[in-house]
Scaffold this active site. Structure first.
Site, PDB file in Angstrom:
ATOM      1  N   GLY A  55       0.645  -1.210  -0.061  1.00 58.79           N
ATOM      2  CA  GLY A  55      -0.194  -0.003   0.038  1.00 58.79           C
ATOM      3  C   GLY A  55       0.726   1.182  -0.039  1.00 58.79           C
ATOM      4  N   THR A  56       2.002   1.159   0.675  1.00 56.59           N
ATOM      5  CA  THR A  56       2.866   2.603   0.995  1.00 56.59           C
ATOM      6  C   THR A  56       3.343   2.981  -0.646  1.00 56.59           C
ATOM      7  OG1 THR A  56       3.368   1.950   3.078  1.00 56.59           O
ATOM      8  CG2 THR A  56       4.805   3.383   1.971  1.00 56.59           C
ATOM      9  N   ASN A 104      -8.075   3.866   8.834  1.00 58.02           N
ATOM     10  CA  ASN A 104      -7.403   2.691   9.357  1.00 58.02           C
ATOM     11  C   ASN A 104      -7.645   2.456  10.831  1.00 58.02           C
ATOM     12  OD1 ASN A 104      -5.547   4.681   8.504  1.00 58.02           O
ATOM     13  ND2 ASN A 104      -4.315   4.148   9.914  1.00 58.02           N
ATOM     14  N   GLN A 117      -7.802   0.116   3.361  1.00 57.29           N
ATOM     15  CA  GLN A 117      -8.620  -0.590   4.568  1.00 57.29           C
ATOM     16  C   GLN A 117      -9.879  -0.917   4.009  1.00 57.29           C
ATOM     17  OE1 GLN A 117      -7.744  -1.401   7.389  1.00 57.29           O
ATOM     18  NE2 GLN A 117      -5.806  -0.600   7.576  1.00 57.29           N
ATOM     19  N   SER A 123      -3.523  -3.273  -0.549  1.00 57.16           N
ATOM     20  CA  SER A 123      -2.189  -3.994  -0.182  1.00 57.16           C
ATOM     21  C   SER A 123      -2.996  -5.165   0.181  1.00 57.16           C
ATOM     22  CB  SER A 123      -1.984  -3.194   0.917  1.00 57.16           C
ATOM     23  OG  SER A 123      -1.100  -3.721   1.740  1.00 57.16           O
ATOM     24  N   GLY A 124      -2.050  -6.099  -0.270  1.00 53.62           N
ATOM     25  CA  GLY A 124      -2.409  -7.645   0.130  1.00 53.62           C
ATOM     26  C   GLY A 124      -2.620  -8.192   1.411  1.00 53.62           C
ATOM     27  N   HIS A 125      -1.773  -7.861   2.409  1.00 54.20           N
ATOM     28  CA  HIS A 125      -1.693  -8.308   3.689  1.00 54.20           C
ATOM     29  C   HIS A 125      -2.915  -7.685   4.587  1.00 54.20           C
ATOM     30  CE1 HIS A 125      -0.003  -4.721   6.061  1.00 54.20           C
ATOM     31  NE2 HIS A 125       0.420  -4.518   5.031  1.00 54.20           N
ATOM     32  N   THR A 158      11.959  -7.088 -11.309  1.00 55.00           N
ATOM     33  CA  THR A 158      11.187  -8.335 -11.633  1.00 55.00           C
ATOM     34  C   THR A 158       9.979  -8.558 -11.091  1.00 55.00           C
ATOM     35  OG1 THR A 158      13.545  -9.029 -12.192  1.00 55.00           O
ATOM     36  CG2 THR A 158      11.908 -10.791 -11.655  1.00 55.00           C
ATOM     37  N   CYS A 169       4.875   6.100  19.205  1.00 58.85           N
ATOM     38  CA  CYS A 169       5.741   6.160  20.195  1.00 58.85           C
ATOM     39  C   CYS A 169       6.787   7.129  19.700  1.00 58.85           C
ATOM     40  CB  CYS A 169       6.259   5.190  20.800  1.00 58.85           C
ATOM     41  SG  CYS A 169       7.308   5.467  22.280  1.00 58.85           S
TER      42      CYS A 169
END
Ligand code: PLP
Length: 386
Positions: free
Chosen positions: A71-72, A151, A179, A199-201, A237, A324
């Site tokens: 996604g980034t 998100n 999201q 994004s796949g994850h 690739t 943080c």
């Protein structure tokens, strides 16, 4: 100890059937998709099959998809790649204060290059008013970038209306759909977007793979330089095994979008009701129209980070939106933009549900949250119950 995962907006575990196609692709499709021999052609076939499956999830032409590392990269390619290709006379971008850093930081990069960026705030419900986007537009606005689903709160943004406003002003429309894709039905054409990142994850594929939808005819410049892969938009690739995994995950999401969102919304509402019934001085942040799996709850008088750690020790993974930085916990920029006072933003926790969750887990989580709230508030120097 058994562990229950309630942090699906951070990432999702790879599902079993995705794992199977991933392993098969790793073992049986070792070629380079750009090679002309048979091994290369086989890899190319798998890559294009995956592209068709992802395109079906977004309802676009497979040719309109560029595979990225996530996604980034998709957000960076959309924003920097589009603006740098089109900013000769138009040097202004409109975005929002609730975007992910994957959009906020490319926008900062634009500012460093002399392109003005206007950041629009959402209402207290976490939703951006399209009229505020209209007011932010200038004659030289080249791009409007507004996320589809937030998100932290899950709040869904009125993308179709905003896209119309962007187009009316002569700008193009990007939406970060990381999201949203796989959680709610997405139709890029109906949304009216020109660029859309996923994004796949976030929907049970692997980390390290994503895609950018680029509407036919959109002028985009690569942001990395190398070979002519992905129609000269993204060199390197191709990551065929992970693309195949994302294709499978997209097909599964597509097939389950009829029932799974309702199941998750029912569980999410049960969680929310359970917590609010058991814990005083707590409430939902931004209870607007949301993705079905997300809730963000404040617990006055305690630190969200402390709740996250307490729940972790009890076997539950949840998250706080705070970051943080240099040893101090910074409250979430999203909650602050919605107008929450700093203390309340710091006292907030995000729960994001997914495929593995069920009623029993939700009920155990409610119990654990209630116990943790009592314990943490006893230690709080500031909390006095109403
Ligand atoms: N955009 C949003 C809204 C996100 O939630 C995330 C990840 O949390 C990203 C972009 C970045 O995606 P990736 O982790 O694939 O780079």
């Amino acid at each position: 100890m058994r562990r229950f995962y309630f942090d699906h907006n951070a990432t999702t575990p790879v599902s079993q059937s995705v794992l199977e196609v991933l392993v098969a692709a790793l073992l049986e499709v070792p070629g380079n998709a750009s090679s002309i021999h048979q091994d290369g052609q086989l890899a190319k076939q798998h890559l294009e099959g995956a592209r068709r499956e992802v395109a079906a999830l977004l309802r676009c032409d497979p040719k309109e998809l560029v595979f990225t590392s996530g996604g980034t990269e998709a957000d960076n390619l959309a924003i920097l790649g589009f603006v740098f290709a089109n900013n000769a006379s138009r040097k202004h971008v409109v975005t929002t204060a609730i975007e992910h850093p994957a959009v906020l930081n490319p926008c900062r990069e634009l500012e460093r290059s002399g392109i003005a960026v206007t950041s629009v705030k959402p209402g207290p419900d976490g939703v951006v008013d399209p009229e505020d986007i209209r007011r932010a537009m200038r004659p030289e606005t080249v791009l409007v970038s507004v996320m589809h689903a937030n998100n932290e709160t899950g709040a869904l943004q009125p993308i179709a209306e905003i896209a119309e406003i962007a187009h009316h002003g002569g700008a193009l429309m990007h939406s970060d759909g990381v999201q949203a894709a796989g959680k709610i039905p997405v139709n890029v054409e109906a949304l009216g977007v020109d660029l859309y990142s996923i994004s796949g994850h976030k929907f049970y594929a692997t980390k390290g793979i994503g895609a950018l939808y680029v509407k036919n005819g959109t002028k985009l410049r690569p942001i990395q330089f190398g070979g002519k892969h992905e129609r000269e938009r993204r060199p390197g690739t191709e990551n065929v095994p992970c693309a195949v995994a994302m294709g499978k995950a997209a097909a599964i999401a597509h097939a389950t979008l009829q029932l799974e969102p309702d199941r998750l919304a029912t569980l999410r509402d049960r969680l929310e009701r359970g917590i609010l019934a058991r814990v005083p001085d707590a409430g939902v942040n931004g209870a607007a129209t949301r993705t079905p799996n997300t809730t963000n709850i404040y617990f006055d008088g305690l630190e969200g980070e402390a709740m996250v750690i307490s729940l972790d020790l009890k076997g539950f993974a949840v998250s706080s939106g705070s970051a943080c930085s240099s040893g101090a916990v910074e409250p979430s920029h999203v909650l602050l933009a919605m107008g929450l006072p700093k203390d309340r933003a710091r006292a907030s926790v995000r729960f994001s549900l997914g495929a593995s969750n069920d009623e029993r887990q939700v009920d155990e989580l409610v119990e654990a949250v209630a116990e943790s709230a009592v314990k943490l508030r006893k230690l709080s120097p500031t909390y006095t119950s109403a």
